[in-house]
Design a protein around this motif. Structure first.
Motif, PDB file in Angstrom:
ATOM      1  N   SER A  34       0.880  -1.366   0.051  1.00  0.00           N
ATOM      2  CA  SER A  34      -0.016   0.135   0.076  1.00  0.00           C
ATOM      3  C   SER A  34       0.593   1.236  -0.012  1.00  0.00           C
ATOM      4  O   SER A  34       2.137   1.235  -0.569  1.00  0.00           O
ATOM      5  N   TRP A  35       0.354   2.345   0.454  1.00  0.00           N
ATOM      6  CA  TRP A  35       1.061   3.609   0.330  1.00  0.00           C
ATOM      7  C   TRP A  35       1.498   4.137   1.857  1.00  0.00           C
ATOM      8  O   TRP A  35       2.009   5.321   1.545  1.00  0.00           O
ATOM      9  N   GLY A  36       1.355   3.340   2.570  1.00  0.00           N
ATOM     10  CA  GLY A  36       1.991   4.128   3.964  1.00  0.00           C
ATOM     11  C   GLY A  36       1.022   5.251   4.490  1.00  0.00           C
ATOM     12  O   GLY A  36      -0.122   5.267   4.019  1.00  0.00           O
ATOM     13  N   GLY A  37       1.439   5.726   5.601  1.00  0.00           N
ATOM     14  CA  GLY A  37       0.742   6.724   6.162  1.00  0.00           C
ATOM     15  C   GLY A  37      -0.690   6.810   6.500  1.00  0.00           C
ATOM     16  O   GLY A  37      -1.028   5.610   7.104  1.00  0.00           O
ATOM     17  N   ALA A  38      -1.410   7.747   6.505  1.00  0.00           N
ATOM     18  CA  ALA A  38      -2.824   7.665   7.147  1.00  0.00           C
ATOM     19  C   ALA A  38      -3.704   6.923   6.362  1.00  0.00           C
ATOM     20  O   ALA A  38      -4.765   5.921   6.784  1.00  0.00           O
ATOM     21  N   ASP A  57      -3.981 -17.328  13.090  1.00  0.00           N
ATOM     22  CA  ASP A  57      -2.826 -18.249  12.589  1.00  0.00           C
ATOM     23  C   ASP A  57      -2.099 -17.233  11.573  1.00  0.00           C
ATOM     24  O   ASP A  57      -1.044 -17.936  11.172  1.00  0.00           O
ATOM     25  N   VAL A  58      -3.074 -16.350  11.045  1.00  0.00           N
ATOM     26  CA  VAL A  58      -2.483 -15.442   9.868  1.00  0.00           C
ATOM     27  C   VAL A  58      -1.443 -14.637  10.269  1.00  0.00           C
ATOM     28  O   VAL A  58      -1.823 -13.718  11.417  1.00  0.00           O
ATOM     29  N   ARG A  59      -0.348 -14.332   9.621  1.00  0.00           N
ATOM     30  CA  ARG A  59       0.505 -13.360   9.840  1.00  0.00           C
ATOM     31  C   ARG A  59       0.384 -12.572   8.602  1.00  0.00           C
ATOM     32  O   ARG A  59       0.498 -12.855   7.470  1.00  0.00           O
ATOM     33  N   ALA A  60       0.665 -11.140   8.555  1.00  0.00           N
ATOM     34  CA  ALA A  60       0.573 -10.057   7.538  1.00  0.00           C
ATOM     35  C   ALA A  60       1.540  -8.933   7.798  1.00  0.00           C
ATOM     36  O   ALA A  60       1.611  -8.587   8.817  1.00  0.00           O
ATOM     37  N   SER A  61       2.189  -8.550   6.700  1.00  0.00           N
ATOM     38  CA  SER A  61       3.125  -7.398   6.949  1.00  0.00           C
ATOM     39  C   SER A  61       2.788  -6.359   5.880  1.00  0.00           C
ATOM     40  O   SER A  61       2.410  -6.806   4.563  1.00  0.00           O
ATOM     41  N   TRP A  62       2.932  -5.456   5.826  1.00  0.00           N
ATOM     42  CA  TRP A  62       2.657  -4.031   4.916  1.00  0.00           C
ATOM     43  C   TRP A  62       3.912  -3.715   3.930  1.00  0.00           C
ATOM     44  O   TRP A  62       4.997  -3.825   4.617  1.00  0.00           O
ATOM     45  N   ASP A  63       3.946  -3.446   2.981  1.00  0.00           N
ATOM     46  CA  ASP A  63       4.924  -2.856   2.121  1.00  0.00           C
ATOM     47  C   ASP A  63       4.369  -1.554   1.341  1.00  0.00           C
ATOM     48  O   ASP A  63       3.357  -1.759   0.958  1.00  0.00           O
ATOM     49  N   GLU A  64       5.111  -0.572   1.740  1.00  0.00           N
ATOM     50  CA  GLU A  64       4.877   0.684   1.212  1.00  0.00           C
ATOM     51  C   GLU A  64       5.292   1.299  -0.076  1.00  0.00           C
ATOM     52  O   GLU A  64       5.626   2.133  -0.366  1.00  0.00           O
ATOM     53  N   SER A  65       5.124   0.169  -0.870  1.00  0.00           N
ATOM     54  CA  SER A  65       5.942   0.372  -2.249  1.00  0.00           C
ATOM     55  C   SER A  65       4.691   0.702  -3.534  1.00  0.00           C
ATOM     56  O   SER A  65       4.731   0.727  -4.615  1.00  0.00           O
ATOM     57  N   SER A  66       3.280   1.005  -3.155  1.00  0.00           N
ATOM     58  CA  SER A  66       2.395   1.228  -4.027  1.00  0.00           C
ATOM     59  C   SER A  66       3.026   2.248  -5.251  1.00  0.00           C
ATOM     60  O   SER A  66       2.457   2.241  -6.389  1.00  0.00           O
ATOM     61  N   PRO A  67       3.683   3.408  -4.746  1.00  0.00           N
ATOM     62  CA  PRO A  67       3.834   4.517  -5.633  1.00  0.00           C
ATOM     63  C   PRO A  67       4.826   3.856  -6.848  1.00  0.00           C
ATOM     64  O   PRO A  67       4.954   4.412  -7.985  1.00  0.00           O
ATOM     65  N   GLU A  68       5.600   2.527  -6.413  1.00  0.00           N
ATOM     66  CA  GLU A  68       6.371   2.094  -7.636  1.00  0.00           C
ATOM     67  C   GLU A  68       5.954   0.624  -8.048  1.00  0.00           C
ATOM     68  O   GLU A  68       6.666  -0.148  -8.361  1.00  0.00           O
ATOM     69  N   ALA A  69       4.635   0.479  -7.870  1.00  0.00           N
ATOM     70  CA  ALA A  69       4.220  -0.800  -8.035  1.00  0.00           C
ATOM     71  C   ALA A  69       4.104  -1.347  -9.381  1.00  0.00           C
ATOM     72  O   ALA A  69       4.672  -2.546  -9.580  1.00  0.00           O
ATOM     73  N   TRP A 225       7.720  15.947  -4.543  1.00  0.00           N
ATOM     74  CA  TRP A 225       7.551  14.821  -3.514  1.00  0.00           C
ATOM     75  C   TRP A 225       7.200  13.417  -4.277  1.00  0.00           C
ATOM     76  O   TRP A 225       6.599  13.384  -5.164  1.00  0.00           O
ATOM     77  N   THR A 226       7.616  12.422  -3.551  1.00  0.00           N
ATOM     78  CA  THR A 226       7.410  11.169  -4.133  1.00  0.00           C
ATOM     79  C   THR A 226       6.542  10.251  -2.958  1.00  0.00           C
ATOM     80  O   THR A 226       6.117   9.476  -3.545  1.00  0.00           O
ATOM     81  N   SER A 227       6.590  10.754  -1.712  1.00  0.00           N
ATOM     82  CA  SER A 227       5.797  10.017  -0.774  1.00  0.00           C
ATOM     83  C   SER A 227       4.871  11.058  -0.166  1.00  0.00           C
ATOM     84  O   SER A 227       5.386  12.454   0.062  1.00  0.00           O
TER      85      SER A 227
END
Length: 371
Positions: A34-38, A57-69, A225-227
């Motif tokens: 996703s995009w990070g932030g709010a 039992d599920v584990r999930a992590s976020w990656d804030e790379s949507s601008p470069e998807a 800006w990029t983010s």
């Protein structure tokens, strides 16, 4: 990749509560982009944490790379190493990824929940399904805001988008996204092009030259800006006096953080955001993603997101459920980009046009910045 009827049927049964993927057949790890932030925080609160609570039992992590998807998915495909499970993208990027075979085509009615009254998902989302690969989440806008304490303006207040280009009346540094989208449209609008003619003009070399010439007038006075967090920080610190971001980011800065900023809704650019599922996921990872997406895009969940950020839910059935902010208790409807008081002069982005022209104009825009 389009899901086969057999896979759709299996998935539909799974989502209905069978144990077809029990015993390790549904992966217990997800990487969500996703995009990070709010905005990402609103997704986490409305979708992911309730899902994890129901699936301990599920584990999930976020990656804030949507601008470069787009670039990163192209690279993953080239390398044959797909590390993402679900990706949040804007509509134009979803179209591009779908056209390139990097996003999976889906049957929305087979894989997403119907509305509470039985209306099919495809009808509930309606025209917001702009691609066979796109699962809409929110309608938002890229808009502008300005600091309310700039003494150099001698009491003048920006009244329309063209204040961005008026360095005489509104001196000071701007902050704009480091992409051609929105900036080229605003440049042409402020060079006298009517809304309805913007994309026809941008299709021509002369029209592109005209847009870049207008941007030349503020290029040296702009932080690119990029983010979205960067633009908000520049404005909050007083490094910039006016600039663009996403309306939900401005909501967070103004309403939740009490920053001395005021929204400039004029010529806000409407856009859509939603999920794509990368092509080529192993069956167990795909099953987990589809289970999550079914949960995260139902009527209630999309309405719940609006408790945390001022973006409009993509389902028609969710709109009547939009109510108050989760912690502040304020009504959220007046802060939406679609509120009548905010949308009198809105501009609708042409997703299909940008899907066709984005790569070429990205290259020209970056070359222009380097000059």
């Amino acid at each position: 990749m389009k899901l086969t009827k057999a896979m759709m049927a299996t998935t539909a049964l799974t989502l209905a509560g069978t144990t077809a993927f029990a015993g390790g057949h549904m992966a217990n790890d997800m990487t969500i982009v996703s995009w990070g932030g709010a905005y990402q925080a609103s997704q986490d609160s409305a979708y992911l944490q309730p899902y994890l609570a129901a699936n301990p039992d599920v584990r999930a992590s976020w990656d804030e790379s949507s601008p470069e998807a787009v670039a990163k998915l192209r690279a993953m495909d080239e390398a044959g190493n797909l590390t993402w499970d679900l990706v949040d993208v804007v509509a134009a990027d979803a179209i591009r990824l779908c056209d390139e075979g990097l996003a999976m085509e889906i049957d929305h009615d087979a894989l997403l929940a119907a509305a509470p009254d039985g209306t099919s998902a495809s009808e509930d989302f309606g025209d917001l399904i702009v691609s066979d690969c796109f699962i809409p989440q929110i309608a938002y806008s890229t808009t502008n805001a300005y600091r309310t304490d700039v003494t150099a303006w001698n009491g003048a207040t920006p009244g329309d988008i063209c204040a961005l280009f008026d360095l005489e009346t509104f001196p000071g540094t701007r902050t704009l996204q480091r992409v051609p989208l929105d900036n080229l449209e605003w440049a042409l609008i402020c060079d006298g092009v009517p809304f309805v003619d913007v994309y026809d003009t941008l299709e021509t070399t002369e029209g592109q030259d005209r847009a870049f010439a207008k941007l030349d007038t503020i290029k040296d006075s702009t932080i690119w800006w990029t983010s979205a967090a960067e633009s908000i920080q520049s404005l909050a610190d007083g490094e910039a006096v006016m600039g663009s971001s996403y309306n939900g980011r401005f909501f967070s800065a103004i309403v939740e953080q009490n920053q001395p900023l005021e929204m400039l809704w004029d010529a806000q650019v409407y856009d859509l955001d939603g999920w794509i599922i990368p092509t080529g996921l192993p069956e167990d990872r795909l099953a987990r993603v589809l289970d999550f997406v079914f949960f995260a895009t139902d009527t209630q969940r999309l309405a719940d997101q609006s408790k945390f950020i001022s973006y409009g839910p993509a389902r028609a059935s969710s709109a009547p459920l939009v109510s108050t902010h989760a912690t502040l208790g304020i009504e959220m409807a007046p802060h939406m980009p679609t509120d009548p008081a905010n949308s009198s002069n809105a501009f609708v982005q042409n997703y299909m046009w940008w899907a066709d022209y984005r790569d070429d104009l990205d290259a020209r825009f970056q070359a222009w910045l380097a000059q």
